[in-house]
Design an enzyme around this catalytic site. Structure first.
Site, PDB file in Angstrom:
ATOM      1  N   GLY A 149      47.895  30.168  39.343  1.00 50.65           N
ATOM      2  CA  GLY A 149      47.422  28.796  39.454  1.00 50.65           C
ATOM      3  C   GLY A 149      48.459  27.706  39.375  1.00 50.65           C
ATOM      4  O   GLY A 149      48.104  26.532  39.201  1.00 50.65           O
ATOM      5  N   GLY A 170      48.157  32.846  47.086  1.00 47.80           N
ATOM      6  CA  GLY A 170      49.065  33.965  47.278  1.00 47.80           C
ATOM      7  C   GLY A 170      49.902  34.219  46.032  1.00 47.80           C
ATOM      8  O   GLY A 170      49.743  33.551  45.006  1.00 47.80           O
ATOM      9  N   HIS A 195      40.265  37.475  53.186  1.00 53.97           N
ATOM     10  CA  HIS A 195      41.140  37.037  52.092  1.00 53.97           C
ATOM     11  C   HIS A 195      42.533  36.655  52.577  1.00 53.97           C
ATOM     12  O   HIS A 195      42.956  35.519  52.406  1.00 53.97           O
ATOM     13  CB  HIS A 195      41.214  38.166  51.053  1.00 53.97           C
ATOM     14  CG  HIS A 195      41.969  37.828  49.817  1.00 53.97           C
ATOM     15  ND1 HIS A 195      41.726  38.431  48.603  1.00 53.97           N
ATOM     16  CD2 HIS A 195      43.007  36.977  49.589  1.00 53.97           C
ATOM     17  CE1 HIS A 195      42.543  37.942  47.681  1.00 53.97           C
ATOM     18  NE2 HIS A 195      43.335  37.061  48.258  1.00 53.97           N
ATOM     19  N   GLU A 236      46.272  38.669  40.886  1.00 54.41           N
ATOM     20  CA  GLU A 236      46.347  39.893  41.689  1.00 54.41           C
ATOM     21  C   GLU A 236      47.316  40.918  41.096  1.00 54.41           C
ATOM     22  O   GLU A 236      47.809  41.797  41.812  1.00 54.41           O
ATOM     23  CB  GLU A 236      46.763  39.566  43.128  1.00 54.41           C
ATOM     24  CG  GLU A 236      45.811  38.644  43.874  1.00 54.41           C
ATOM     25  CD  GLU A 236      44.425  39.233  44.093  1.00 54.41           C
ATOM     26  OE1 GLU A 236      44.196  40.405  43.710  1.00 54.41           O
ATOM     27  OE2 GLU A 236      43.567  38.525  44.634  1.00 54.41           O
TER      28      GLU A 236
END
Length: 212
Positions: free
Chosen positions: A45, A27, A156, A75
């Site tokens: 990450g 997320g 997702h 994203e």
């Protein structure tokens, strides 16, 4: 730059873990400062409990890094497309919460099985699947959300939108509850869905109704 926004992203990133809305570094969270025309976004990450304010990346709407030594969330395109197209949105919380993700893996929209869905709309649409981090996913999410404050992302997770990070996070958390209720009621049979008329009353009371 954007010290307040950085602190908020660090705080709410930990809440994603504490409230079981994601795991590890899954997320992402962003806050858009419209006066500065800059976005503060969680890095890619990095575990939320290892993230410090100086790790938050500041970017502009053209994806140029203005401040930060880490890579912004994968994203980023999905965050930018909402800030460019929705002037009512100043924060985005993207989760991999278990029940919302399960509904997205079915390719279902989330209906008004409980009135708390009104924080997002009378229902929550599901975006067609696209590769994570892709422009296609960003476009699909924008289409699925429409005028609402959330969208499921096919196979997702969930994206929740708000005027500020507090409201976006609250929407994400409440939609996980609604998703769990939908999961449970579907296991019992066909749930009773609140009508659009009754949901309009709920949304007016919540202040989320979009007058057209």
């Amino acid at each position: 730059m954007m010290i307040k926004e950085k602190d908020l992203i660090v705080c709410y990133g930990k809440r994603l873990i504490d409230r079981n809305l994601t795991t590890g570094s899954g997320g992402n969270i962003s806050i858009y400062n419209r006066e500065q025309n800059l976005i503060a976004i969680s890095p890619s990450g990095l575990d939320y409990y290892d993230t410090k304010p100086e790790d938050i990346v500041i970017v502009d709407l053209d994806k140029n890094i203005v401040e930060g030594n880490l890579k912004p969330s994968s994203e980023l395109d999905m965050h930018i497309i909402f800030y460019k197209n929705r002037d009512d949105i100043n924060s985005i919380v993207h989760t991999h919460s278990k029940f919302a993700t399960a509904i997205s893996c079915m390719g279902w929209e989330l209906p008004a099985v409980h009135y708390l869905i009104g924080m997002a709309g009378s229902s929550v649409g599901c975006a067609d699947y696209a590769l994570y981090g892709s422009k296609a996913l960003a476009e699909n999410a924008l289409k699925a959300a429409g005028d609402n404050n959330a969208a499921l992302l096919g196979n997702h997770g969930l994206i929740a939108l708000g005027d500020d990070v507090e409201s976006a996070f609250s929407t994400a958390e409440h939609l996980e509850f609604v998703s769990e209720i939908y999961y449970l009621t579907k296991s019992l049979g066909e749930p009773n869905i609140i009508s659009n008329k009754d949901m309009a009353d709920v949304m007016k009371k919540f202040g989320t109704y979009k007058y057209k």
